[in-house]
Write an enzyme that holds these catalytic residues in place. Structure first.
Site, mmCIF file in Angstrom:
data_model
loop_
_atom_site.group_PDB
_atom_site.id
_atom_site.type_symbol
_atom_site.label_atom_id
_atom_site.label_comp_id
_atom_site.label_asym_id
_atom_site.label_seq_id
_atom_site.Cartn_x
_atom_site.Cartn_y
_atom_site.Cartn_z
ATOM 1 C CB SER A 150 -0.872 0.005 1.256
ATOM 2 O OG SER A 150 -1.437 1.286 1.457
ATOM 3 C CE1 TYR A 165 -4.007 -2.117 5.144
ATOM 4 C CE2 TYR A 165 -2.951 -0.061 4.498
ATOM 5 C CZ TYR A 165 -3.681 -1.192 4.167
ATOM 6 O OH TYR A 165 -4.074 -1.392 2.866
HETATM 7 N N1 LIG Z 1 -9.000 -0.176 -1.153
HETATM 8 C C1 LIG Z 1 -7.890 0.539 -0.963
HETATM 9 O O1 LIG Z 1 -7.918 1.797 -0.928
HETATM 10 C C2 LIG Z 1 -6.558 -0.155 -0.816
HETATM 11 C C3 LIG Z 1 -5.384 0.584 -0.968
HETATM 12 C C4 LIG Z 1 -4.152 -0.051 -0.820
HETATM 13 C C5 LIG Z 1 -4.084 -1.404 -0.539
HETATM 14 N N2 LIG Z 1 -5.260 -2.095 -0.394
HETATM 15 C C6 LIG Z 1 -5.166 -3.531 -0.094
HETATM 16 O O2 LIG Z 1 -5.816 -4.243 -1.120
HETATM 17 C C7 LIG Z 1 -6.267 -5.498 -0.612
HETATM 18 C C8 LIG Z 1 -7.713 -5.718 -1.042
HETATM 19 O O3 LIG Z 1 -8.524 -4.744 -0.450
HETATM 20 P P1 LIG Z 1 -9.921 -4.251 -1.054
HETATM 21 O O4 LIG Z 1 -9.894 -2.789 -1.003
HETATM 22 O O5 LIG Z 1 -10.213 -4.951 -2.319
HETATM 23 O O6 LIG Z 1 -10.940 -4.675 0.113
HETATM 24 P P2 LIG Z 1 -11.795 -5.995 0.356
HETATM 25 O O7 LIG Z 1 -12.278 -5.865 1.767
HETATM 26 O O8 LIG Z 1 -12.793 -6.177 -0.718
HETATM 27 O O9 LIG Z 1 -10.750 -7.175 0.237
HETATM 28 C C9 LIG Z 1 -10.121 -7.799 1.318
HETATM 29 C C10 LIG Z 1 -10.525 -9.261 1.311
HETATM 30 O O10 LIG Z 1 -9.654 -9.974 2.175
HETATM 31 C C11 LIG Z 1 -10.443 -10.978 2.806
HETATM 32 N N3 LIG Z 1 -9.785 -11.427 4.025
HETATM 33 C C12 LIG Z 1 -9.609 -10.724 5.183
HETATM 34 N N4 LIG Z 1 -8.986 -11.494 6.083
HETATM 35 C C13 LIG Z 1 -8.759 -12.698 5.491
HETATM 36 C C14 LIG Z 1 -8.130 -13.900 5.911
HETATM 37 N N5 LIG Z 1 -7.634 -14.027 7.155
HETATM 38 N N6 LIG Z 1 -8.061 -14.930 5.042
HETATM 39 C C15 LIG Z 1 -8.583 -14.819 3.797
HETATM 40 N N7 LIG Z 1 -9.183 -13.712 3.339
HETATM 41 C C16 LIG Z 1 -9.265 -12.656 4.178
HETATM 42 C C17 LIG Z 1 -11.785 -10.301 3.090
HETATM 43 O O11 LIG Z 1 -12.817 -11.244 3.317
HETATM 44 C C18 LIG Z 1 -11.968 -9.493 1.818
HETATM 45 O O12 LIG Z 1 -12.688 -10.222 0.850
HETATM 46 C C19 LIG Z 1 -6.025 -5.449 0.891
HETATM 47 O O13 LIG Z 1 -4.822 -6.133 1.189
HETATM 48 C C20 LIG Z 1 -5.848 -3.975 1.176
HETATM 49 O O14 LIG Z 1 -5.077 -3.732 2.320
HETATM 50 C C21 LIG Z 1 -6.494 -1.526 -0.527
#
Ligand SMILES: NC(=O)c1ccc[n+]([C@@H]2O[C@H](COP(=O)([O-])OP(=O)(O)OC[C@H]3O[C@@H](n4cnc5c(N)ncnc54)[C@H](O)[C@@H]3O)[C@@H](O)[C@H]2O)c1
Length: 258
Positions: A150, A165
């Site tokens: 991130s 985080y």
């Molecule tokens: N959305 C943003 O702004 C952003 C920015 C930078 C990084 N990210 C990263 O991108 C990734 C995806 O995030 P997103 O925004 O698509 O949100 P999201 O909540 O849709 O995706 C996260 C997924 O991880 C799953 N998850 C959580 N704990 C778990 C576990 N122990 N085992 C298996 N699955 C698990 C959740 O059920 C969820 O489906 C994350 O790692 C997040 O930190 C997101």
């Protein structure tokens, strides 16, 4: 533009794939659209089946598998690796470690339990998944690991993503660099993707005003679409990216430049 592996059909393993608005789902979809078989994994079993059905609807001939997995649980991860190996899917060629959780707790209020949880899901998860699936890549003669970091790892944090985080996602960069160096002898590349703010539902409790403010703070004046992050994951998994390893690919609309 099509991202062929150039080496016959392979399976991409994608974690965090259950939310139809999430980066994991869009990455699974993009892999399927590019001709990969996909093993979709997530903690959320119900959402996962819905997500698999949605990919299948858009790519009817895609070979797909949905496996409920807790990426923090070594037994669950090991069982998933065994199930993929025993399945009818082609050999695993790519692993997209996307599952993650945010941490809005401020440093002075952060509990040790929350610290452990955030590190476990965001950093230990990619470690366990990679250790379980890389041997299959070595056996299959092709391998790409792409880890989710991130922009928070680079600039230190924001409203929904504070110290634990930032530490976990910065740890992902170290994990990526170490794995890249160690796995290079097997021809396996390992890279990290560091998005800025992406238009998904991860910011639980956020409202429209906050979301608009997050977009306004980005030099490109918008949040990233999950499809844009997905495209980078898939490109880093293709044959064309063979000489890129150990890197952090920033995709943040200018939020952090270096
Ligand atoms: N959305 C943003 O702004 C952003 C920015 C930078 C990084 N990210 C990263 O991108 C990734 C995806 O995030 P997103 O925004 O698509 O949100 P999201 O909540 O849709 O995706 C996260 C997924 O991880 C799953 N998850 C959580 N704990 C778990 C576990 N122990 N085992 C298996 N699955 C698990 C959740 O059920 C969820 O489906 C994350 O790692 C997040 O930190 C997101």
């Amino acid at each position: 533009m099509s991202y062929q592996t150039g080496i016959g059909q392979r399976t991409a393993v994608v974690t965090g794939a259950s939310s139809l608005k999430g980066i994991g789902f869009h990455t699974a979809l993009r892999f399927a659209q590019e001709g990969w078989a996909v093993a979709m994994m997530d903690l959320n079993q119900e959402g996962l089946q819905r997500a698999l059905d949605a990919v299948q609807e858009q790519v009817p001939d895609a070979k797909l598998l949905a496996l409920p997995v807790n990426v923090t649980d070594p037994d669950s991860v090991k069982a998933a690796a065994e199930q993929v190996a025993a399945s009818e899917l082609p050999p695993v060629g790519a692993l997209a470690n996307i599952a993650g959780i945010p941490s809005p707790a401020s440093f002075l209020e952060l509990t040790l339990d929350e610290w452990h949880k955030v590190i476990e899901v965001n950093l230990t998860g990619p470690f366990l998944m990679s250790q379980a699936f890389v041997p299959q890549m070595i056996d299959g003669g092709y391998g790409r690991v792409v880890n989710m970091s991130s922009v928070t790892a680079q600039h230190g944090g924001g409203v929904f993503s504070k110290t634990s985080y930032a530490a976990a996602k910065a740890g992902v960069l170290g994990l990526t660099r170490g794995m890249a160096r160690e796995l290079a002898e097997h021809g396996i590349t390992v890279n990290a993707v560091a998005p800025g703010v992406v238009d998904t539902e991860i910011r639980v409790g956020s409202d429209e005003e906050t979301e608009k403010a997050l977009a306004a703070a980005v030099p490109l004046k918008r949040q990233a679409k999950p499809e844009e992050i997905a495209a980078l994951f898939v490109w880093l998994s293709c044959e064309d990216s063979a000489y890129i390893t150990g890197t952090t690919q920033s995709i943040n609309g200018g939020t952090y430049v270096m």
